[in-house]
Design an enzyme around this catalytic site. Sequence first.
Site, PDB file in Angstrom:
ATOM      1  N   GLU A 239       1.503  -3.684   8.891  1.00  0.00           N
ATOM      2  CA  GLU A 239       1.309  -3.607   7.431  1.00  0.00           C
ATOM      3  C   GLU A 239       0.301  -2.497   7.194  1.00  0.00           C
ATOM      4  O   GLU A 239       0.023  -1.734   8.110  1.00  0.00           O
ATOM      5  CB  GLU A 239       0.901  -4.973   6.840  1.00  0.00           C
ATOM      6  CG  GLU A 239      -0.302  -5.634   7.479  1.00  0.00           C
ATOM      7  CD  GLU A 239      -1.626  -5.148   6.960  1.00  0.00           C
ATOM      8  OE1 GLU A 239      -1.882  -5.293   5.770  1.00  0.00           O
ATOM      9  OE2 GLU A 239      -2.438  -4.631   7.777  1.00  0.00           O
ATOM     10  N   MET A 240      -0.263  -2.386   5.992  1.00  0.00           N
ATOM     11  CA  MET A 240      -1.033  -1.178   5.710  1.00  0.00           C
ATOM     12  C   MET A 240      -2.374  -1.383   4.996  1.00  0.00           C
ATOM     13  O   MET A 240      -2.989  -0.412   4.554  1.00  0.00           O
ATOM     14  CB  MET A 240      -0.168  -0.206   4.885  1.00  0.00           C
ATOM     15  CG  MET A 240       1.141   0.143   5.581  1.00  0.00           C
ATOM     16  SD  MET A 240       2.129   1.353   4.701  1.00  0.00           S
ATOM     17  CE  MET A 240       1.260   2.852   5.095  1.00  0.00           C
TER      18      MET A 240
ATOM     19  N   SER B 200       9.117  -9.158   6.275  1.00  0.00           N
ATOM     20  CA  SER B 200      10.191  -8.670   5.399  1.00  0.00           C
ATOM     21  C   SER B 200      11.219  -7.818   6.140  1.00  0.00           C
ATOM     22  O   SER B 200      12.311  -7.570   5.635  1.00  0.00           O
ATOM     23  CB  SER B 200       9.594  -7.848   4.261  1.00  0.00           C
ATOM     24  OG  SER B 200       8.885  -6.737   4.787  1.00  0.00           O
ATOM     25  N   ASP B 201      10.836  -7.333   7.334  1.00  0.00           N
ATOM     26  CA  ASP B 201      11.756  -6.531   8.140  1.00  0.00           C
ATOM     27  C   ASP B 201      11.288  -6.567   9.580  1.00  0.00           C
ATOM     28  O   ASP B 201      10.188  -7.046   9.861  1.00  0.00           O
ATOM     29  CB  ASP B 201      11.825  -5.086   7.614  1.00  0.00           C
ATOM     30  CG  ASP B 201      10.458  -4.471   7.412  1.00  0.00           C
ATOM     31  OD1 ASP B 201       9.862  -4.660   6.343  1.00  0.00           O
ATOM     32  OD2 ASP B 201       9.968  -3.833   8.361  1.00  0.00           O
TER      33      ASP B 201
ATOM     34  N   ILE C  66      -2.229 -11.148   0.228  1.00  0.00           N
ATOM     35  CA  ILE C  66      -0.885 -11.622   0.558  1.00  0.00           C
ATOM     36  C   ILE C  66       0.056 -10.419   0.498  1.00  0.00           C
ATOM     37  O   ILE C  66      -0.025  -9.616  -0.432  1.00  0.00           O
ATOM     38  CB  ILE C  66      -0.405 -12.768  -0.373  1.00  0.00           C
ATOM     39  CG1 ILE C  66      -0.514 -12.378  -1.843  1.00  0.00           C
ATOM     40  CG2 ILE C  66      -1.160 -14.051  -0.116  1.00  0.00           C
ATOM     41  CD1 ILE C  66       0.080 -13.423  -2.785  1.00  0.00           C
TER      42      ILE C  66
ATOM     43  N   HIS D 158     -12.403   2.125 -11.911  1.00  0.00           N
ATOM     44  CA  HIS D 158     -11.110   1.572 -11.512  1.00  0.00           C
ATOM     45  C   HIS D 158     -10.850   0.177 -12.048  1.00  0.00           C
ATOM     46  O   HIS D 158      -9.756  -0.354 -11.880  1.00  0.00           O
ATOM     47  CB  HIS D 158     -11.012   1.527  -9.979  1.00  0.00           C
ATOM     48  CG  HIS D 158     -11.597   2.727  -9.323  1.00  0.00           C
ATOM     49  ND1 HIS D 158     -12.816   2.731  -8.715  1.00  0.00           N
ATOM     50  CD2 HIS D 158     -11.121   3.993  -9.236  1.00  0.00           C
ATOM     51  CE1 HIS D 158     -13.081   3.945  -8.249  1.00  0.00           C
ATOM     52  NE2 HIS D 158     -12.074   4.730  -8.557  1.00  0.00           N
TER      53      HIS D 158
ATOM     54  N   ARG E 100      -4.937   2.030 -14.407  1.00  0.00           N
ATOM     55  CA  ARG E 100      -3.902   2.500 -13.468  1.00  0.00           C
ATOM     56  C   ARG E 100      -2.810   1.462 -13.208  1.00  0.00           C
ATOM     57  O   ARG E 100      -2.147   1.471 -12.152  1.00  0.00           O
ATOM     58  CB  ARG E 100      -4.510   2.900 -12.122  1.00  0.00           C
ATOM     59  CG  ARG E 100      -5.272   4.195 -12.189  1.00  0.00           C
ATOM     60  CD  ARG E 100      -5.960   4.496 -10.893  1.00  0.00           C
ATOM     61  NE  ARG E 100      -6.763   5.694 -11.051  1.00  0.00           N
ATOM     62  CZ  ARG E 100      -6.443   6.896 -10.542  1.00  0.00           C
ATOM     63  NH1 ARG E 100      -5.367   7.031  -9.812  1.00  0.00           N
ATOM     64  NH2 ARG E 100      -7.204   7.922 -10.748  1.00  0.00           N
TER      65      ARG E 100
ATOM     66  N   GLY F 227      -0.182  -6.595  -2.956  1.00  0.00           N
ATOM     67  CA  GLY F 227      -0.211  -5.141  -3.094  1.00  0.00           C
ATOM     68  C   GLY F 227       0.300  -4.700  -4.461  1.00  0.00           C
ATOM     69  O   GLY F 227      -0.266  -3.825  -5.102  1.00  0.00           O
TER      70      GLY F 227
ATOM     71  N   ARG G 240       3.648  -8.212  -8.826  1.00  0.00           N
ATOM     72  CA  ARG G 240       3.523  -9.487  -8.125  1.00  0.00           C
ATOM     73  C   ARG G 240       2.298 -10.252  -8.640  1.00  0.00           C
ATOM     74  O   ARG G 240       2.336 -11.474  -8.758  1.00  0.00           O
ATOM     75  CB  ARG G 240       3.430  -9.248  -6.623  1.00  0.00           C
ATOM     76  CG  ARG G 240       3.886 -10.432  -5.825  1.00  0.00           C
ATOM     77  CD  ARG G 240       4.351 -10.043  -4.452  1.00  0.00           C
ATOM     78  NE  ARG G 240       5.714  -9.546  -4.443  1.00  0.00           N
ATOM     79  CZ  ARG G 240       6.266  -8.932  -3.405  1.00  0.00           C
ATOM     80  NH1 ARG G 240       5.566  -8.735  -2.306  1.00  0.00           N
ATOM     81  NH2 ARG G 240       7.510  -8.532  -3.468  1.00  0.00           N
TER      82      ARG G 240
HETATM   83  N1  HPA Z   1       5.538  -0.541   7.826  1.00  0.00           N
HETATM   84  C1  HPA Z   1       4.407  -0.656   7.144  1.00  0.00           C
HETATM   85  N2  HPA Z   1       4.181  -1.625   6.288  1.00  0.00           N
HETATM   86  C2  HPA Z   1       5.149  -2.534   6.098  1.00  0.00           C
HETATM   87  C3  HPA Z   1       6.347  -2.472   6.784  1.00  0.00           C
HETATM   88  C4  HPA Z   1       6.545  -1.415   7.692  1.00  0.00           C
HETATM   89  O1  HPA Z   1       7.601  -1.281   8.338  1.00  0.00           O
HETATM   90  N3  HPA Z   1       7.120  -3.514   6.367  1.00  0.00           N
HETATM   91  C5  HPA Z   1       6.389  -4.189   5.464  1.00  0.00           C
HETATM   92  N4  HPA Z   1       5.195  -3.612   5.298  1.00  0.00           N
END
Ligand code: HPA
Length: 236
Positions: free
Chosen positions: A179-180, A203-204, A88, A4, A43, A20, A24
Amino acid sequence: MTPHNEAKKEDISNIVIMPGDPLRAKYIAENFLENAHLVNSVRNIYAYTGEYKNKKITVMASGMGNPSIGIYSYELFKLYDVDYIIRIGTAGAYAEDLDLLDLVLVEKSFSESSYAKLQNGNTDNLIESSNLLNYCIEETANKLNFKIKKGIVHCSDVFYSDVSDYKKLKKEHNCIAIEMESFALFHNAKILNKNAACILSISDSFVKEGILSPDERQTSLNNMIKLALESACNIK
Ligand code: HPA
């Protein structure tokens, strides 16, 4: 080299900033680093190594989700002798007192993910980030006059979930945002005796209305990048 990552060991700094998005990583290399060169493009998970204020820094993308950051961060820690990774990224707010563009320093990651269980049998749902890095980031934020909010985030494996209950996650697990990627990153750091931290820009929001302009997004992103890079320079 790994399947990888085609970078040579000496081409990766012991400090990695990890967004991510590969583009960026490119943006950071082009706008914040001196003498940056591309050291991985397998990749399209770009990694660039350059200098920030004379300090050698690598910026490498993680991709999305625990499985992806799990692979790249494991290899960086284990095979590339990386000591510090600062993720970040962006997050969705669960808490009412988080506004769009706020910066969050992740103290702990809560997750239903099977990543840790499948990696080494650990069934914990909560993993801490590095105290050393967090201290450094907080101190740096104070110096820069950036406000950061600290807390537990929900690290989900599913973006489009029909069953995830943010109110419950907030109430029962004190999660302030979603986040994830932080869970697998913190797990890898823990098992390999390394240091990982995570800074997020909101961001939301699940609880507040509002849409960000492209300019607002960029400014918040630049602040987060600056905080990560300056913190990297302040690691003792
Ligand atoms: N869910 C998961 N990850 C995210 C979200 C979300 O709503 N917004 C920014 N990263």
